[in-house]
Structure formats: C-alpha cells, structure tokens
Scaffold this active site. Structure first.
Site, PDB file in Angstrom:
ATOM      1  CG  ASP A   1      -1.986   1.041   1.208  1.00  0.00           C
ATOM      2  OD1 ASP A   1      -2.279   1.547   0.112  1.00  0.00           O
ATOM      3  OD2 ASP A   1      -2.539   1.368   2.273  1.00  0.00           O
TER       4      ASP A   1
ATOM      5  CE  LYS B   1      -1.230   3.619  -4.204  1.00  0.00           C
ATOM      6  NZ  LYS B   1      -1.144   2.960  -2.904  1.00  0.00           N
TER       7      LYS B   1
ATOM      8  CG  ASP C   1      -5.859  -0.097  -0.656  1.00  0.00           C
ATOM      9  OD1 ASP C   1      -6.895  -0.386  -1.291  1.00  0.00           O
ATOM     10  OD2 ASP C   1      -5.806   0.862   0.141  1.00  0.00           O
ATOM     11  CG  ASN C   2      -5.060   2.764  -2.925  1.00  0.00           C
ATOM     12  OD1 ASN C   2      -4.243   2.816  -2.007  1.00  0.00           O
ATOM     13  ND2 ASN C   2      -6.290   3.231  -2.807  1.00  0.00           N
TER      14      ASN C   2
ATOM     15  CD  GLU D   1      -8.345   5.295   0.458  1.00  0.00           C
ATOM     16  OE1 GLU D   1      -8.743   4.206   0.059  1.00  0.00           O
ATOM     17  OE2 GLU D   1      -7.245   5.781   0.147  1.00  0.00           O
TER      18      GLU D   1
HETATM   19  C1  LIG Z   1      -1.580   5.015   0.983  1.00  0.00           C
HETATM   20  S1  LIG Z   1      -0.458   5.453   2.224  1.00  0.00           S
HETATM   21  C2  LIG Z   1      -0.463   4.031   3.273  1.00  0.00           C
HETATM   22  C3  LIG Z   1      -1.739   3.899   4.088  1.00  0.00           C
HETATM   23  C4  LIG Z   1      -1.671   2.875   5.182  1.00  0.00           C
HETATM   24  N1  LIG Z   1      -1.264   1.581   4.689  1.00  0.00           N
HETATM   25  C5  LIG Z   1      -3.025   2.739   5.863  1.00  0.00           C
HETATM   26  O1  LIG Z   1      -3.918   2.146   5.235  1.00  0.00           O
HETATM   27  O2  LIG Z   1      -3.178   3.227   6.969  1.00  0.00           O
HETATM   28  C6  LIG Z   1       1.082   5.299   1.377  1.00  0.00           C
HETATM   29  C7  LIG Z   1       2.320   5.512   2.247  1.00  0.00           C
HETATM   30  O3  LIG Z   1       3.444   4.904   1.595  1.00  0.00           O
HETATM   31  C8  LIG Z   1       4.584   5.688   1.810  1.00  0.00           C
HETATM   32  N2  LIG Z   1       5.530   5.345   0.741  1.00  0.00           N
HETATM   33  C9  LIG Z   1       5.522   5.771  -0.551  1.00  0.00           C
HETATM   34  N3  LIG Z   1       6.490   5.143  -1.247  1.00  0.00           N
HETATM   35  C10 LIG Z   1       7.118   4.307  -0.378  1.00  0.00           C
HETATM   36  C11 LIG Z   1       8.175   3.371  -0.506  1.00  0.00           C
HETATM   37  N4  LIG Z   1       8.786   3.161  -1.666  1.00  0.00           N
HETATM   38  N5  LIG Z   1       8.525   2.647   0.593  1.00  0.00           N
HETATM   39  C12 LIG Z   1       7.895   2.851   1.787  1.00  0.00           C
HETATM   40  N6  LIG Z   1       6.887   3.726   1.971  1.00  0.00           N
HETATM   41  C13 LIG Z   1       6.492   4.435   0.899  1.00  0.00           C
HETATM   42  C14 LIG Z   1       4.073   7.105   1.774  1.00  0.00           C
HETATM   43  O4  LIG Z   1       4.970   7.972   2.441  1.00  0.00           O
HETATM   44  C15 LIG Z   1       2.707   6.979   2.464  1.00  0.00           C
HETATM   45  O5  LIG Z   1       2.805   7.242   3.841  1.00  0.00           O
END
Ligand SMILES: C[S@@+](CC[C@H](N)C(=O)[O-])C[C@H]1O[C@@H](n2cnc3c(N)ncnc32)[C@H](O)[C@@H]1O
Length: 265
Positions: free
Chosen positions: A180, A183, A208-209, A240
């Site tokens: 998640d 993408k 997800d998504n 969501e």
């Molecule tokens: C959609 S949110 C996650 C929501 C969470 N899983 C929830 O449902 O409560 C995406 C998160 O992924 C983090 N993110 C983006 N790219 C990433 C990566 N390559 N590795 C780790 N985290 C990453 C972003 O900073 C963000 O906080």
C-alpha cells in the site's frame, strides 16, 4: 453523528475542500506520503483526545471518525479495512510485512486481526509519517507488536538488512504482505520480496488501490501468474471514506515457485 456530504444516499465526504485536495494529488501523495496541511498531526491530537490509552478498537474508530468528520486521509479505511481483516485471518498471520505505514491505521487493523502473539514490520519512507504512526500505535498499546522502520526496499539494501536484523525476516517466514505504498513500486518491491524468499507457501499478498490511483502493471503481473505462482481474488470496494468512487484490492495466495524444466526433461 457523522457530518457527511451525501449524493443520492451515497457517502461523499470527498466533496469537502480537504478531500478534493487529497483526490487531486492522490498518486503523488501515495508516493511522497503527506498532504502537508497539518492533517496528520491533527489526527494524532484527535486520537489522543478521543481514544482511551491502550484501546486499539477505540483508536481505529477515532481515526475513522476523524476522516469522516474532519479531513479525509489515505488510510485503507473502514470498508476496505474489513477486506484487510479477513485476509489477515485467512493467512493465519503470525508474521506480517506492510509497505507504506502512513499514520499506522492499517498496521493497527493488521495486528488486531492477527492477535496477541503476532508481529508486524511496517516500512514507511517519510520520517514524519513514521513518527506519527509510532505515536498512534503506542497510544493503542501495540508498539511491542509493531515495528515501524523508516525507509524503502529501494534504498540499496539498507532497509532489507534492517528487516532481517530487527524483524528477523528470513526465507519462508512471512504469512501476510500488505502492499500500500508507491503504486509504481508494487511489482518491483514484490519481486524483491520473492527473490529474498520471505513468503511462505500459502501466504497472502493483499494490494490496495489497484483501481484508484491505480496499479495496472501489478494487476497484469498477477493475471500472468494466475494458477502458477499466485491465485488471485479481485475484491471490489470503494475508495476510502466514501461510496461513489470504486476501488479494487487484489488478494493473492502465494502458491510457491515452480521447478523449472530440468535438462533432459
Ligand atoms: C496510501 S499510504 C499508506 C496507508 C496505510 N497503509 C493505511 O492504510 O493506513 C502510502 C504511504 O506509503 C509511503 N511510501 C511511498 N512510497 C514508499 C516506498 N517506496 N517505501 C515505503 N513507503 C512508501 C508514503 O509515504 C505513504 O505514507
């Protein structure tokens, strides 16, 4: 009572200005991780005010309430959260990994569904988000069961080493993987995990998504491996905290690696 905007009886809190900002920048934000209008910090204050210390159910409920009443956030949310809970239970999860912690909402759902003896490692690229997630998980009384690591699987092995050393991840150890985060990194990060051999046969990988913001390459990847490396169920739901925009989660059982043809076969 929830202060929702509704269209034809459907929940549509995303029509609020805060939600419009979120929707417009959804793809960038899932990569960069923050809305940067103070909503993540406001969420932590709200949880501290409205959920009893050590109460995981109340913490999850407070986060959902904040998202319906104050500002929409990119947590998996209550509707898709039920799909997440069931997938965690289906995998009989004792050891889990999450890519993309954000503020810790899905981490709490995973560990609640997995039970008191389970452990989750969750990785988050944004240090600010990781700090908020740790504070929320601590408030819910689950910090001994959840390790939040700052980093990503793309940082030349640094986070992978920490996962091996601090979370004990090793071949065949993972029952459940929740994808998640960015993408565009769904396929490459899953491939890294497969190369490391961390998934046990029968493990569940939930993404997800897949429809919004969208991970078409991941969907094609799973379709190409159907019945061979993975068996996938496409779970339809909504994005969501509203019921107008549809979304998709992919729940894939890992069937293991097939032996390649041997010479002479
Ligand atoms: C959609 S949110 C996650 C929501 C969470 N899983 C929830 O449902 O409560 C995406 C998160 O992924 C983090 N993110 C983006 N790219 C990433 C990566 N390559 N590795 C780790 N985290 C990453 C972003 O900073 C963000 O906080």
């Amino acid at each position: 009572m929830r202060s929702l905007l509704e269209i034809g009886g459907r929940r549509a809190p995303f029509l609020r200005r805060s939600a419009l900002r979120l929707a417009l920048a959804a793809r960038r934000m899932s990569r960069e991780g923050r809305v940067d209008d103070g909503r993540e910090e406001a969420l932590l204050d709200f949880v501290r005010k409205h959920a009893a210390l050590g109460d995981v159910d109340a913490t999850i409920e407070a986060i959902d309430r904040f998202c319906y009443e104050r500002a929409v956030m990119m947590n998996v949310g209550d509707e898709k959260g039920l799909i997440l809970d069931r997938a965690v239970a289906r995998a009989r999860t004792q050891s889990a990994l999450e890519l993309g912690t954000y503020c810790g909402y899905s981490a709490l759902r995973i560990i609640r569904a997995a039970g008191a003896t389970a452990h989750l490692c969750s990785i988050e690229r944004s240090p600010a988000n990781a700090a908020i997630a740790r504070a929320i998980i601590d408030h819910a009384g689950r910090s001994e069961q959840v390790t939040v690591l700052e980093g990503s699987l793309e940082d030349r092995g640094a986070t992978i080493s920490r996962l091996q050393v601090e979370c004990g991840l090793a071949p065949g150890c993972l029952d459940f993987l929740f994808i998640d985060h960015d993408k565009a990194a769904y396929v490459s990060d899953l491939e890294r995990i497969l190369q490391l051999g961390w998934l046990r046969r029968g493990a569940i990988v939930l993404a997800d998504n897949v429809r919004v913001p969208g991970a078409p390459a991941y969907r094609s990847y799973m379709r190409a491996r159907e019945g061979m490396q993975f068996a996938t169920i496409e779970r339809r739901a909504h994005l969501e905290y509203q019921t107008l925009i549809r979304d998709l989660m992919l729940e894939s059982e890992y069937l293991g690696e097939r032996e390649g043809p041997r010479s002479g076969d």
